[in-house]
Design a protein around this motif. Structure first.
Motif, mmCIF file in Angstrom:
data_model
loop_
_atom_site.group_PDB
_atom_site.id
_atom_site.type_symbol
_atom_site.label_atom_id
_atom_site.label_comp_id
_atom_site.label_asym_id
_atom_site.label_seq_id
_atom_site.Cartn_x
_atom_site.Cartn_y
_atom_site.Cartn_z
ATOM 1 N N LEU A 1 6.991 -3.922 -13.324
ATOM 2 C CA LEU A 1 8.048 -2.985 -12.959
ATOM 3 C C LEU A 1 7.634 -1.574 -13.340
ATOM 4 C CD1 LEU A 1 11.187 -4.956 -14.155
ATOM 5 C CD2 LEU A 1 10.223 -4.869 -11.855
ATOM 6 N N ASP A 2 8.145 -0.634 -12.562
ATOM 7 C CA ASP A 2 7.930 0.776 -12.855
ATOM 8 C C ASP A 2 8.964 1.241 -13.869
ATOM 9 O OD1 ASP A 2 5.816 1.245 -10.866
ATOM 10 O OD2 ASP A 2 7.405 0.739 -9.429
ATOM 11 N N PRO A 3 8.679 2.275 -14.622
ATOM 12 C CA PRO A 3 9.656 2.784 -15.597
ATOM 13 C C PRO A 3 10.954 3.187 -14.911
ATOM 14 C CG PRO A 3 7.484 3.721 -15.999
ATOM 15 C CD PRO A 3 7.402 3.008 -14.694
ATOM 16 N N LEU B 1 6.501 -2.271 -7.632
ATOM 17 C CA LEU B 1 6.872 -2.884 -6.363
ATOM 18 C C LEU B 1 5.641 -3.318 -5.577
ATOM 19 C CD1 LEU B 1 9.839 -0.744 -5.027
ATOM 20 C CD2 LEU B 1 9.820 -3.194 -5.465
ATOM 21 N N ALA B 2 4.590 -2.491 -5.611
ATOM 22 C CA ALA B 2 3.360 -2.848 -4.907
ATOM 23 C C ALA B 2 2.793 -4.152 -5.439
ATOM 24 C CB ALA B 2 2.341 -1.722 -5.053
ATOM 25 N N ALA B 3 2.787 -4.319 -6.747
ATOM 26 C CA ALA B 3 2.259 -5.552 -7.339
ATOM 27 C C ALA B 3 3.097 -6.758 -6.966
ATOM 28 C CB ALA B 3 2.175 -5.396 -8.853
ATOM 29 N N LEU C 1 0.832 -1.207 0.000
ATOM 30 C CA LEU C 1 0.000 0.000 0.000
ATOM 31 C C LEU C 1 0.862 1.251 0.000
ATOM 32 C CD1 LEU C 1 -2.796 -0.996 2.546
ATOM 33 C CD2 LEU C 1 -2.794 -1.240 0.062
ATOM 34 N N ALA C 2 1.933 1.232 0.807
ATOM 35 C CA ALA C 2 2.810 2.397 0.863
ATOM 36 C C ALA C 2 3.515 2.624 -0.475
ATOM 37 C CB ALA C 2 3.814 2.231 1.995
ATOM 38 N N ARG C 3 3.946 1.552 -1.117
ATOM 39 C CA ARG C 3 4.602 1.699 -2.417
ATOM 40 C C ARG C 3 3.627 2.259 -3.456
ATOM 41 N NH1 ARG C 3 9.964 2.133 -2.107
ATOM 42 N NH2 ARG C 3 10.878 0.455 -0.833
ATOM 43 N N ALA C 4 2.395 1.794 -3.401
ATOM 44 C CA ALA C 4 1.411 2.311 -4.340
ATOM 45 C C ALA C 4 1.163 3.800 -4.113
ATOM 46 C CB ALA C 4 0.113 1.526 -4.231
ATOM 47 N N LEU C 5 1.092 4.219 -2.841
ATOM 48 C CA LEU C 5 0.899 5.636 -2.545
ATOM 49 C C LEU C 5 2.111 6.455 -2.963
ATOM 50 C CD1 LEU C 5 -0.818 5.379 0.941
ATOM 51 C CD2 LEU C 5 -1.878 6.064 -1.210
ATOM 52 N N ALA C 6 3.301 5.822 -2.961
ATOM 53 C CA ALA C 6 4.511 6.511 -3.413
ATOM 54 C C ALA C 6 4.641 6.521 -4.927
ATOM 55 C CB ALA C 6 5.744 5.874 -2.781
ATOM 56 N N GLY C 7 3.694 5.940 -5.627
ATOM 57 C CA GLY C 7 3.746 5.900 -7.087
ATOM 58 C C GLY C 7 4.568 4.749 -7.632
ATOM 59 N N GLN C 8 5.011 3.810 -6.800
ATOM 60 C CA GLN C 8 5.819 2.661 -7.234
ATOM 61 C C GLN C 8 4.905 1.442 -7.327
ATOM 62 O OE1 GLN C 8 8.711 2.711 -4.110
ATOM 63 N NE2 GLN C 8 9.945 4.313 -5.072
ATOM 64 N N HIS C 9 4.109 1.418 -8.379
ATOM 65 C CA HIS C 9 3.074 0.388 -8.527
ATOM 66 C C HIS C 9 3.674 -0.983 -8.855
ATOM 67 C CE1 HIS C 9 -0.030 3.488 -8.326
ATOM 68 N NE2 HIS C 9 0.712 4.215 -9.159
ATOM 69 N N SER D 1 -2.523 -2.752 -9.648
ATOM 70 C CA SER D 1 -1.178 -2.184 -9.564
ATOM 71 C C SER D 1 -0.383 -2.465 -10.821
ATOM 72 C CB SER D 1 -0.463 -2.738 -8.335
ATOM 73 O OG SER D 1 -1.121 -2.350 -7.149
ATOM 74 N N CYS D 2 -0.500 -3.693 -11.351
ATOM 75 C CA CYS D 2 0.205 -4.021 -12.597
ATOM 76 C C CYS D 2 -0.279 -3.163 -13.746
ATOM 77 C CB CYS D 2 0.016 -5.507 -12.922
ATOM 78 S SG CYS D 2 1.093 -6.606 -11.996
#
Length: 589
Positions: A225-227, A139-141, A129-137, A168-169
């Motif tokens: 993965l995020d860009p 890692l969240a997935a 949840l924290a990674r998603a809020l940080a914009g790191q989707h 998230s993906c």
């Protein structure tokens, strides 16, 4: 005084009022910050999906005039499987969440999750949840994917987390990982990938600096993965580690990363024992990998007692073969392996066998043996008695004439003339020739019956057909030796009994020197002929039987089915089936 005191009194209430206003302003800041923290946490606890859709505000986490803002712990409505335990680190992470320092809070949750094996899913969930809020989707997935590998989750929770992972993906890029061997270009098997790891390193902008690194499993062929630019470390047991740089482009929905790994090969000294089985370089060694399918075996011909090979790490089945020897062993190749011994034992032949004959076939074989043996013994006795009678008659004549039969001196002309008148030389020699030939034929027939019985043993015992070929070869050699000896014996006998002149008459014991030759030549000739004839007859009958079975097999099936073997000559046979009867003509036309 009064005015000043009044002014002082008037200032004190004003000061108190001003202080009250300052406290109220600070309280409003604290309450506002707490509500700002509680709102996302409550939303995440009750409905995590929509909370992940909001992009985080990049606000300064510290109020420079009033100091850091502390947030109270929210009341959780999560499932027990995902509810955080109380503790100082959890409180610190909540404080960071309250001031929107999501990435730093995620680091705390991830560190707490790594303290247990397997990682604690409660901390993984909140790190996601924290990674998603940080914009790191991405890692969240991946955190959610790790949680979903645990099969102990309730069905409803599993379904909810799966939907959350897919969401998230959808905000990240899907990267498909394909790993092949550099030597064979074959895809690495899933069983090997499950034991490998994929580590990603990404430069971080978090407080404290330094790269951020996390490790993923290779059980799934796809990662989210995020860009950004990643340093990828690929480690698979049995292969050399690989480190490459890969880039995930922004805006790309799906990408593919191809990796070519080199198998880790180990030099092994394979010792094949016993060494005497590998004489003349007639041994072979076959190596087949058993922990993965599809690999061709490695075959080494004309091996030495010690063979050095380079094998990739894994489990191998080694099989050594030599004439009359074979051995097999399983070898587990690890980087520290140096060699292995492969022992071979004597093996039984696996040639084709005769089908067990019916009991009625033993009667003709026994009859053939009895007739030949009895006939041979009869001929031998007849010849022996006939020779003895003729020699006794001649011996009696010489005794009456006053000549010692045992004396080897030449006879006088008078005695020769008298003997020729009483017992003509031509008749005497002809009778001896008949007697010796009867003896030779008797010995040959008796031994022939024994050789024939020996040749039938493989068939009677349903033994291997190779035994009949061996008996055939040995019998041929014995027959050749006996025939040669028989020719020598016949030549010597002809020299003694070939002349009908009176002066060439043989003495009483002149043929005793040929008895050994006669018996030896007859025995070898008879034994060899029996082995050759019996083996050839059995092998011929077996071949005819198999051909007859093959020829009859197609006729027992309906004519619509193809023949299993084309006929070399036309054949007519019956056709019998359900509601069908008649004749068929089969052959190659």
């Amino acid at each position: 005084m009064m005015p000043s005191e009044d002014r002082a009194r008037s200032r004190r209430p004003a000061g108190r009022a001003k202080g009250v206003r300052r406290i109220g302003a600070s309280a409003r800041v604290v309450v506002g910050a707490a509500l700002a923290m509680v709102a996302p946490m409550s939303a995440l606890a009750q409905d995590p999906g929509p909370a992940l859709e909001r992009e985080p505000e990049r606000l300064d986490p510290v109020d420079r005039d009033r100091g850091p803002v502390a947030a109270p712990a929210p009341v959780s409505t999560l499932a027990p499987e995902l509810t955080l335990p109380e503790g100082p680190e959890v409180a610190r992470a909540r404080s960071l969440l309250g001031v929107r320092r999501y990435a730093e809070a995620a680091l705390i949750f991830e560190a707490q999750a790594a303290n247990s094996a397997p990682p604690d899913r409660r901390f993984l969930y909140h790190a996601s949840l924290a990674r998603a809020l940080a914009g790191q989707h991405g890692l969240a997935a991946e955190h959610l994917r790790l949680i979903l590998r645990d099969g102990a989750l309730p069905a409803s929770l599993h379904q909810e987390l799966t939907a959350l992972m897919e969401a998230s993906c959808g905000k990240a890029s899907r990267v498909r990982v394909q790993i092949t061997e550099s030597t064979s270009a074959e895809v690495v098997t899933s069983s090997e990938l499950e034991r490998g790891t994929l580590s990603l390193e990404l430069p971080s902008t978090l407080a404290g600096g330094g790269p951020y690194r996390w490790t993923l499993g290779l059980g799934s062929p796809e990662v989210c993965l995020d860009p950004g630019a990643y340093m990828v470390d690929l480690e698979i047991p049995g292969y050399y580690p690989l480190r490459l740089r890969r880039v995930v482009d922004a805006g790309a929905d799906a990408q593919r990363w191809d990796f070519a790994v080199e198998p880790h090969k180990v030099l092994l000294d394979l010792r094949v024992l016993p060494e005497k089985a590998l004489r003349r370089g007639r041994g072979s060694l076959s190596l087949r990998r058993t922990d993965r399918a599809g690999d061709d075996p490695l075959v080494f011909e004309a091996i030495e007692p010690t063979t050095t090979v380079a094998l990739p790490v894994g489990t191998w089945s080694a099989e050594a073969k030599a004439p009359r020897y074979s051995g097999q062993r399983t070898i587990t190749v690890v980087p520290s392996s140096r060699g292995a011994d492969i022992w071979m034992n004597k093996r039984k032949s696996d040639g084709a066998k005769f089908s067990r004959p019916p009991r009625k076939s033993a009667g003709p074989i026994a009859g053939y043996f009895a007739v030949n043996y009895a006939g041979g013994v009869g001929l031998l006795l007849g010849g022996t008695f006939g020779q003895r009678d003729r020699e006794s008659e001649y011996e009696d004549f010489l005794t009456e004439a006053g000549v010692d039969p045992e004396d080897g001196a030449p006879l006088s002309p008078e005695i020769v003339e008298a003997a020729e008148a009483a017992i003509p030389t031509a008749e005497y020699h002809r009778g001896l020739r008949v007697d010796t030939r009867l003896q030779t034929a008797g010995v040959t027939m008796a031994m022939h019956s024994l050789g024939f019985i020996v040749s039938t043993l493989p068939m009677l015992t349903a033994g291997k057909k190779r035994s009949s070929y061996i008996i055939l070869g040995v019998g041929g050699a014995v027959l050749a030796g006996g025939a040669s000896w028989m020719a020598v014996y016949a030549s010597e006998e002809r020299a003694l009994l070939g002349s009908d002149l009176p002066e060439d008459r043989v003495g009483v014991n002149a043929l005793s020197g040929l008895v050994g030759h006669r018996l030896g030549a007859g025995m070898l000739t008879g034994l060899g002929s029996g082995m050759v004839i019996g083996s050839a007859l059995i092998l011929t009958l077996d071949r005819l039987k198999r051909r007859r079975n093959l020829a009859a097999a197609p006729m027992s099936r309906p004519m619509s089915r193809p023949m299993s073997r084309p006929m070399s000559r036309p054949m007519i046979g019956p056709v019998i089936g359900r509601g069908l009867g008649g004749l068929s003509l089969q052959g190659r036309f």
